[in-house]
Design an enzyme around this catalytic site. Structure first.
Site, PDB file in Angstrom:
ATOM      1  N   GLN A  19       0.800  -0.763  -0.093  1.00 48.67           N
ATOM      2  CA  GLN A  19      -0.419  -0.117   0.214  1.00 48.67           C
ATOM      3  C   GLN A  19       0.799   1.134  -0.060  1.00 48.67           C
ATOM      4  O   GLN A  19       0.398   2.988   0.276  1.00 48.67           O
ATOM      5  CB  GLN A  19      -0.714   0.283   1.226  1.00 48.67           C
ATOM      6  CG  GLN A  19      -1.731  -1.011   0.889  1.00 48.67           C
ATOM      7  CD  GLN A  19      -3.095  -0.781   2.295  1.00 48.67           C
ATOM      8  OE1 GLN A  19      -2.878  -1.547   3.195  1.00 48.67           O
ATOM      9  NE2 GLN A  19      -3.917  -0.304   2.121  1.00 48.67           N
ATOM     10  N   HIS A 116       0.941  -9.474   4.231  1.00 49.32           N
ATOM     11  CA  HIS A 116       0.364  -7.987   4.480  1.00 49.32           C
ATOM     12  C   HIS A 116      -0.263  -7.874   3.887  1.00 49.32           C
ATOM     13  O   HIS A 116      -0.069  -7.043   2.224  1.00 49.32           O
ATOM     14  CB  HIS A 116       1.248  -6.697   5.526  1.00 49.32           C
ATOM     15  CG  HIS A 116      -0.305  -5.726   5.464  1.00 49.32           C
ATOM     16  ND1 HIS A 116      -0.072  -5.232   6.825  1.00 49.32           N
ATOM     17  CD2 HIS A 116      -1.209  -5.223   4.826  1.00 49.32           C
ATOM     18  CE1 HIS A 116      -1.379  -4.196   6.838  1.00 49.32           C
ATOM     19  NE2 HIS A 116      -2.197  -4.376   5.743  1.00 49.32           N
ATOM     20  N   ASN A 159      -0.508 -10.290   9.116  1.00 47.56           N
ATOM     21  CA  ASN A 159      -1.433  -8.954   9.638  1.00 47.56           C
ATOM     22  C   ASN A 159      -3.280  -9.858   8.298  1.00 47.56           C
ATOM     23  O   ASN A 159      -3.062 -10.047   7.631  1.00 47.56           O
ATOM     24  CB  ASN A 159      -1.653  -7.874   8.772  1.00 47.56           C
ATOM     25  CG  ASN A 159      -2.557  -6.571   8.563  1.00 47.56           C
ATOM     26  OD1 ASN A 159      -1.983  -5.745   9.315  1.00 47.56           O
ATOM     27  ND2 ASN A 159      -3.369  -6.376   7.781  1.00 47.56           N
ATOM     28  N   GLU A 160      -4.123  -9.758   9.833  1.00 52.43           N
ATOM     29  CA  GLU A 160      -5.520  -9.493   8.949  1.00 52.43           C
ATOM     30  C   GLU A 160      -6.299 -10.920   8.437  1.00 52.43           C
ATOM     31  O   GLU A 160      -6.170 -10.782   7.728  1.00 52.43           O
ATOM     32  CB  GLU A 160      -6.185  -8.621   8.696  1.00 52.43           C
ATOM     33  CG  GLU A 160      -5.885  -7.168   9.019  1.00 52.43           C
ATOM     34  CD  GLU A 160      -6.911  -6.104   8.785  1.00 52.43           C
ATOM     35  OE1 GLU A 160      -7.234  -5.029   9.733  1.00 52.43           O
ATOM     36  OE2 GLU A 160      -7.193  -6.089   7.962  1.00 52.43           O
ATOM     37  N   ASN A 297      -6.717  -4.457  15.258  1.00 49.16           N
ATOM     38  CA  ASN A 297      -7.111  -3.938  14.122  1.00 49.16           C
ATOM     39  C   ASN A 297      -8.595  -3.702  14.284  1.00 49.16           C
ATOM     40  O   ASN A 297      -9.102  -4.781  13.906  1.00 49.16           O
ATOM     41  CB  ASN A 297      -6.477  -4.533  12.671  1.00 49.16           C
ATOM     42  CG  ASN A 297      -5.061  -3.919  12.681  1.00 49.16           C
ATOM     43  OD1 ASN A 297      -4.741  -4.132  13.724  1.00 49.16           O
ATOM     44  ND2 ASN A 297      -4.870  -4.724  11.044  1.00 49.16           N
ATOM     45  N   GLU A 376      -4.291  -0.859  14.243  1.00 44.66           N
ATOM     46  CA  GLU A 376      -4.674  -0.020  13.333  1.00 44.66           C
ATOM     47  C   GLU A 376      -5.968   0.133  13.803  1.00 44.66           C
ATOM     48  O   GLU A 376      -6.483  -0.718  14.870  1.00 44.66           O
ATOM     49  CB  GLU A 376      -5.035  -1.143  11.875  1.00 44.66           C
ATOM     50  CG  GLU A 376      -3.554  -1.406  10.892  1.00 44.66           C
ATOM     51  CD  GLU A 376      -4.147  -2.054   9.933  1.00 44.66           C
ATOM     52  OE1 GLU A 376      -5.072  -1.555   9.695  1.00 44.66           O
ATOM     53  OE2 GLU A 376      -3.669  -2.990   9.184  1.00 44.66           O
ATOM     54  N   SER A 429      -6.015   2.522  -0.696  1.00 43.75           N
ATOM     55  CA  SER A 429      -6.668   1.294   0.083  1.00 43.75           C
ATOM     56  C   SER A 429      -7.184   0.369  -0.789  1.00 43.75           C
ATOM     57  O   SER A 429      -7.063   0.211  -1.872  1.00 43.75           O
ATOM     58  CB  SER A 429      -7.950   2.238   0.500  1.00 43.75           C
ATOM     59  OG  SER A 429      -8.552   1.016   1.665  1.00 43.75           O
ATOM     60  N   TRP A 430      -6.764  -0.781  -0.330  1.00 45.00           N
ATOM     61  CA  TRP A 430      -6.827  -1.946  -1.044  1.00 45.00           C
ATOM     62  C   TRP A 430      -8.232  -2.427  -2.227  1.00 45.00           C
ATOM     63  O   TRP A 430      -7.627  -2.215  -3.039  1.00 45.00           O
ATOM     64  CB  TRP A 430      -6.745  -3.437  -0.059  1.00 45.00           C
ATOM     65  CG  TRP A 430      -5.780  -3.606   0.574  1.00 45.00           C
ATOM     66  CD1 TRP A 430      -5.413  -3.445   1.418  1.00 45.00           C
ATOM     67  CD2 TRP A 430      -4.463  -4.011   0.289  1.00 45.00           C
ATOM     68  NE1 TRP A 430      -4.533  -3.866   2.229  1.00 45.00           N
ATOM     69  CE2 TRP A 430      -3.941  -4.264   1.456  1.00 45.00           C
ATOM     70  CE3 TRP A 430      -4.155  -4.582  -0.665  1.00 45.00           C
ATOM     71  CZ2 TRP A 430      -2.230  -4.487   1.098  1.00 45.00           C
ATOM     72  CZ3 TRP A 430      -2.514  -4.828  -1.169  1.00 45.00           C
ATOM     73  CH2 TRP A 430      -1.659  -5.118  -0.159  1.00 45.00           C
ATOM     74  N   LYS A 436      -9.632   6.894  -0.286  1.00 46.06           N
ATOM     75  CA  LYS A 436      -9.743   6.567   0.971  1.00 46.06           C
ATOM     76  C   LYS A 436      -8.587   7.138   1.750  1.00 46.06           C
ATOM     77  O   LYS A 436      -7.753   6.170   1.665  1.00 46.06           O
ATOM     78  CB  LYS A 436     -10.150   5.939   0.935  1.00 46.06           C
ATOM     79  CG  LYS A 436     -11.210   5.056   2.938  1.00 46.06           C
ATOM     80  CD  LYS A 436     -11.807   3.658   2.560  1.00 46.06           C
ATOM     81  CE  LYS A 436     -11.683   4.559   3.792  1.00 46.06           C
ATOM     82  NZ  LYS A 436     -12.442   2.364   4.416  1.00 46.06           N
ATOM     83  N   TYR A 438      -6.332   8.276   5.022  1.00 49.02           N
ATOM     84  CA  TYR A 438      -6.433   7.823   6.682  1.00 49.02           C
ATOM     85  C   TYR A 438      -4.867   8.142   7.500  1.00 49.02           C
ATOM     86  O   TYR A 438      -4.625   8.508   8.388  1.00 49.02           O
ATOM     87  CB  TYR A 438      -5.537   6.259   7.301  1.00 49.02           C
ATOM     88  CG  TYR A 438      -7.011   5.262   6.501  1.00 49.02           C
ATOM     89  CD1 TYR A 438      -7.832   5.309   7.855  1.00 49.02           C
ATOM     90  CD2 TYR A 438      -7.684   4.833   5.414  1.00 49.02           C
ATOM     91  CE1 TYR A 438      -8.865   4.538   7.604  1.00 49.02           C
ATOM     92  CE2 TYR A 438      -8.495   4.085   4.932  1.00 49.02           C
ATOM     93  CZ  TYR A 438      -9.391   3.830   6.063  1.00 49.02           C
ATOM     94  OH  TYR A 438     -10.588   2.797   6.401  1.00 49.02           O
TER      95      TYR A 438
END
Length: 469
Positions: A19, A116, A159-160, A297, A376, A429-430, A436, A438
């Site tokens: 990203q 990630h 991650n996630e 997150n 996050e 952002s994916w 978007k 942040y």
């Protein structure tokens, strides 16, 4: 009311390789599935992103200047092993050595994630983590990194895991774009947790200095009507899909009877079965007490109705058109967006209490958790760039509220050691592109210039004082 955060609390910023770095096809980097998937399905690309590959000294200087003393960074697996295994790419290795050295020069502690969302394409095309060979390749890649980068003291395996299975096999917004296959969702969760467990065990058996953990996205699920048993059950089932299944694997080393009853119900309604092997649980059991930390997150909560949903239907609100979201799963229920809670243009519910509830749930249900970082949290917004900055009071308010409930959780006995704002600077952002935003620092993606937002000055003041007004 004044709230205090601990003296040793980390005020961090978060990034991810794909990203932020850009440079997707230079210096020997191997392809990832996203390269083609973005070209085929979305209106943007991952180059140049924030050009972190070249501009990391600028971003780390800004971090130091604005009181950010920790940074989440991910290593792009395909920069090290272009096909996921085999030949090492020395230019990729050299880049991360330079990056970590710059972090330490700027007194910004790197928290480094091994995966990630960016499995090398050569492995992703063979089934990603549904293919058990990928588990072995991931363990080998991790082993290489632990040996190669002793300067890293904080490691995260994944991650996630939850949103990976969700994005790839339920919503279909991540490659390979499969929708509504709940068996693949759970199998992906399980196999990645086995990979995590094996890597944690290896790290501890080899006696490396430093700490290792995992980052889970934990969106809190509430019944729309707590008096309605159907709504309560819908929230429980949704929680199993997104949170409880992977938390059980992390800290119990098995799936509780209640968790498996829910999984079996979901699969009975939607089809499919799981391949859960005896040796998998041996790996999970061996690692369950070895996690040094859990990264949480947290962006949103969801309210569930237990309506009799005849078919699964999910629409992904990619462009920030408020009210454009629909989410229902057969045999589970549907998300209710019309609740008395503020939400973003992407229909993400802004509910800080959900973070408090999630922290306290981990403390109560998984007492072997050791410590938590909020890895996050942040507000995705269509920032307006005015007079060389962004007056992002809504972001300040969002972060202030979430830091407030973290202070409450600490006061109530939870061991929370830091907060990493997503994101340090604006990144792509994916499944939402570049609109978007942040970041603490506004990125002009044409010129790659950085501009501190109002939130950056506020964050610096909180990081230095540890006090929330």
């Amino acid at each position: 009311m004044v709230k205090q955060l601990p003296k040793d609390f980390i005020f961090g910023g978060a990034t991810a390789a794909y990203q932020a770095e850009g440079a997707t096809q230079i210096d020997g980097k191997g392809a990832v599935a996203w390269d083609k998937y973005l070209a085929d399905h979305y209106w943007y690309r991952a180059d140049p992103a924030s050009d972190f590959y070249h501009r990391y000294p600028v971003d780390l200087e800004l971090a130091e200047k604005f009181g950010v003393n920790g940074i989440r960074i991910s290593i792009a697996w395909s920069r090290i092993f272009p096909t996921g295994y085999g030949e090492v790419n020395p230019k990729g290795v050299a880049f991360y050595h330079r990056l970590f050295a710059e972090c330490h020069k700027r007194h910004v502690e790197p928290f480094v994630t091994l995966h990630h969302f960016d499995t090398p394409e050569a492995l992703h095309s063979q089934g990603d983590f549904l293919n058990r060979d990928t588990i072995d390749h991931f363990v080998d890649y991790a082993a290489f990194c632990f040996e190669e980068f002793p300067e890293v003291k904080f490691w995260t395996t994944f991650n996630e895991i939850g949103p990976i299975g969700d994005g790839q096999y339920l919503v279909g917004k991540f490659p390979p774009g499969i929708q509504y296959d709940l068996a693949k969702v759970f199998q992906s969760h399980h196999n990645m947790m086995v990979a995590h467990a094996r890597v944690v065990k290896l790290f501890k058996d080899k006696g490396y200095t430093g700490e290792i953990g995992v980052v889970h996205a934990l969106p809190t699920k509430y019944p729309y009507n707590p008096e309605n048993p159907a709504d309560v059950r819908a929230a429980e089932l949704e929680d199993i899909i997104h949170n409880r299944f992977i938390l059980d694997a992390t800290y119990l080393g098995e799936y509780s009877d209640e968790t498996m009853q829910g999984v079996n119900h979901i699969l009975a309604v939607n089809g499919g079965e799981l391949d859960l092997r005896k040796e998998d649980f041996e790996h999970l059991q061996a690692a369950k007490d070895l996690n040094d930390f859990l990264g949480i997150n947290y962006y949103m909560s969801d309210w569930m109705r237990g309506d009799d949903v005849e078919k699964t239907e999910i629409t992904h609100n990619g462009k920030g058109e408020k009210g454009g979201s629909k989410y229902q799963i057969k045999g589970v229920g549907r998300r209710e967006f019309d609740v008395d809670v503020p939400r973003t243009d992407w229909d993400w519910m802004i509910y800080p209490q959900g973070l408090y509830d999630q922290i306290m749930r981990v403390k109560a249900n998984y007492p072997n958790y050791k410590k938590i970082y909020i890895t996050e949290n942040g507000l995705g917004y269509k920032d307006e760039f005015v007079d060389g900055t962004v007056y992002d009071d809504a972001r300040i308010d969002y972060v202030k509220q979430h830091l407030g409930v973290i202070a409450d959780a600490i006061a109530d006995g939870a061991n929370v050691k830091g907060y990493f704002l997503w994101s340090l600077m604006d990144v792509f952002s994916w499944s939402n592109g570049y609109e978007k935003r942040y970041g603490l620092f506004y990125v002009d993606f044409e010129t790659q210039e950085r501009y501190p937002k109002k939130s950056a000055y506020w964050y610096k003041q909180v990081a230095e004082s540890r006090i929330l007004e």
